[in-house]
Design a protein around this motif. Sequence first.
Motif, PDB file in Angstrom:
ATOM      1  N   LYS A 151      -1.606 -11.849   4.161  1.00  0.00           N
ATOM      2  CA  LYS A 151      -0.505 -11.638   5.061  1.00  0.00           C
ATOM      3  C   LYS A 151       0.793 -10.964   4.507  1.00  0.00           C
ATOM      4  O   LYS A 151       1.304 -10.064   5.042  1.00  0.00           O
ATOM      5  N   ALA A 152       0.874 -11.378   3.355  1.00  0.00           N
ATOM      6  CA  ALA A 152       2.169 -10.797   2.481  1.00  0.00           C
ATOM      7  C   ALA A 152       1.704  -9.418   1.875  1.00  0.00           C
ATOM      8  O   ALA A 152       2.654  -8.843   1.124  1.00  0.00           O
ATOM      9  N   HIS A 153       0.457  -9.091   1.655  1.00  0.00           N
ATOM     10  CA  HIS A 153       0.070  -7.874   1.012  1.00  0.00           C
ATOM     11  C   HIS A 153      -0.728  -6.855   1.912  1.00  0.00           C
ATOM     12  O   HIS A 153      -2.042  -6.455   1.544  1.00  0.00           O
ATOM     13  N   ASP A 154      -0.032  -6.589   3.007  1.00  0.00           N
ATOM     14  CA  ASP A 154      -0.788  -5.495   4.059  1.00  0.00           C
ATOM     15  C   ASP A 154      -2.156  -6.046   4.116  1.00  0.00           C
ATOM     16  O   ASP A 154      -3.213  -4.856   4.089  1.00  0.00           O
ATOM     17  N   PHE A 155      -2.665  -7.137   4.479  1.00  0.00           N
ATOM     18  CA  PHE A 155      -3.986  -7.773   4.793  1.00  0.00           C
ATOM     19  C   PHE A 155      -4.893  -7.175   3.771  1.00  0.00           C
ATOM     20  O   PHE A 155      -6.246  -6.832   4.030  1.00  0.00           O
ATOM     21  N   ARG A 156      -4.735  -7.531   2.556  1.00  0.00           N
ATOM     22  CA  ARG A 156      -5.302  -7.348   1.409  1.00  0.00           C
ATOM     23  C   ARG A 156      -5.358  -8.661   0.647  1.00  0.00           C
ATOM     24  O   ARG A 156      -4.307  -9.065   0.199  1.00  0.00           O
ATOM     25  N   ALA A 157      -6.632  -9.473   0.373  1.00  0.00           N
ATOM     26  CA  ALA A 157      -6.866 -10.682  -0.048  1.00  0.00           C
ATOM     27  C   ALA A 157      -6.631 -10.618  -1.725  1.00  0.00           C
ATOM     28  O   ALA A 157      -7.124  -9.482  -2.161  1.00  0.00           O
ATOM     29  N   GLN A 158      -6.222 -11.527  -2.429  1.00  0.00           N
ATOM     30  CA  GLN A 158      -6.367 -11.761  -3.682  1.00  0.00           C
ATOM     31  C   GLN A 158      -7.739 -11.904  -4.188  1.00  0.00           C
ATOM     32  O   GLN A 158      -7.877 -11.684  -5.575  1.00  0.00           O
ATOM     33  N   VAL A 159      -8.713 -12.139  -3.472  1.00  0.00           N
ATOM     34  CA  VAL A 159     -10.000 -12.418  -3.921  1.00  0.00           C
ATOM     35  C   VAL A 159     -10.884 -11.439  -2.967  1.00  0.00           C
ATOM     36  O   VAL A 159     -10.642 -11.224  -2.010  1.00  0.00           O
ATOM     37  N   HIS A 160     -11.981 -11.190  -3.440  1.00  0.00           N
ATOM     38  CA  HIS A 160     -13.025 -10.142  -2.637  1.00  0.00           C
ATOM     39  C   HIS A 160     -14.036 -10.970  -1.949  1.00  0.00           C
ATOM     40  O   HIS A 160     -14.930 -11.354  -2.608  1.00  0.00           O
ATOM     41  N   PRO A 161     -14.000 -10.709  -0.644  1.00  0.00           N
ATOM     42  CA  PRO A 161     -15.213 -11.343   0.030  1.00  0.00           C
ATOM     43  C   PRO A 161     -16.726 -10.798  -0.134  1.00  0.00           C
ATOM     44  O   PRO A 161     -17.543 -11.489   0.137  1.00  0.00           O
ATOM     45  N   ALA A 162     -16.540  -9.600  -0.821  1.00  0.00           N
ATOM     46  CA  ALA A 162     -17.851  -9.321  -1.407  1.00  0.00           C
ATOM     47  C   ALA A 162     -18.676 -10.237  -2.479  1.00  0.00           C
ATOM     48  O   ALA A 162     -19.955 -10.083  -2.814  1.00  0.00           O
ATOM     49  N   THR A 163     -17.786 -10.940  -3.288  1.00  0.00           N
ATOM     50  CA  THR A 163     -18.264 -11.874  -3.983  1.00  0.00           C
ATOM     51  C   THR A 163     -18.553 -13.440  -3.457  1.00  0.00           C
ATOM     52  O   THR A 163     -18.731 -14.169  -4.324  1.00  0.00           O
ATOM     53  N   LEU A 164     -18.349 -13.421  -2.417  1.00  0.00           N
ATOM     54  CA  LEU A 164     -18.409 -14.827  -1.767  1.00  0.00           C
ATOM     55  C   LEU A 164     -19.489 -15.833  -2.058  1.00  0.00           C
ATOM     56  O   LEU A 164     -20.725 -15.115  -1.814  1.00  0.00           O
ATOM     57  N   PHE A 165     -19.475 -16.833  -2.497  1.00  0.00           N
ATOM     58  CA  PHE A 165     -20.499 -17.889  -2.534  1.00  0.00           C
ATOM     59  C   PHE A 165     -20.025 -19.272  -1.873  1.00  0.00           C
ATOM     60  O   PHE A 165     -18.840 -19.563  -2.078  1.00  0.00           O
ATOM     61  N   ALA A 166     -20.783 -19.753  -1.115  1.00  0.00           N
ATOM     62  CA  ALA A 166     -20.235 -20.773  -0.044  1.00  0.00           C
ATOM     63  C   ALA A 166     -21.389 -21.736   0.326  1.00  0.00           C
ATOM     64  O   ALA A 166     -22.499 -21.352   0.294  1.00  0.00           O
TER      65      ALA A 166
END
Length: 252
Positions: A151-166
Amino acid sequence: MTGRISVITAVHAPAAHHLRDAHKSLCEQELPAGWDWQWVIQEDGETDAVAPFIPDDSRINFGQGRPGRAGVARTLAMARATGEYIKVLDADDMLTPGALARDLAALTTDPSLGWATSRVLDLLPDGSTVGFDQDPPEGMIERGAVLAHWKAHDFRAQVHPATLFARRDLVLALGGWMALPASEDTGLLLALDAVSQGWFTSETGLLYRKWPGQVTNDASHTHAGERTARMAVVEARATILAALPGWRFGED
């Protein structure tokens, strides 16, 4: 066998020729004794253009379905995912050596973690790579931290969803990827962040290929009206999940 990681890939015809590089990166992964992976590839469509590029490997499960964009394809692929962990791998990207083992170690070491991500390098057409300047430090990511940064960075996360492991059960409980034309992976990441702690590995885990045919290069991806709508529903989902009483993973 101790366990399995289900690697989920959505693919459409323009990106199919990259699958062999993705497969090579998977074959180079080394996992602890007793662990293996399956690669669940789901075509976003029912054409004859993707199947010729599917490598001959018994660990691959290929399926097709009506076109609905990447989020629909990935969620359909979950029907064939047999592992207790889910790893995202876009068709045009490549894992770095050790990526799966590092993700697995994070979640098996700490049962309170619901998901993990890692550093990304953009792979440019000339073969050079570019990093991201807002990576968090390696370690635990507190619940809600990704949403706050996004929310604080123009809708850009600090971690990348393309690397997600869950954890597979947690992904299913959250409904999989969002029914959006884009940002569906960010939607899942923020939903996971709303209900559970995560982990960031500072060692590079993914080469994110930049090429003219990728979906994020399409003008519709940055259309202002659609982007505003996507971000609004992604934020609303995460905010509501975070506020639901008792909806926490890994907490008593």
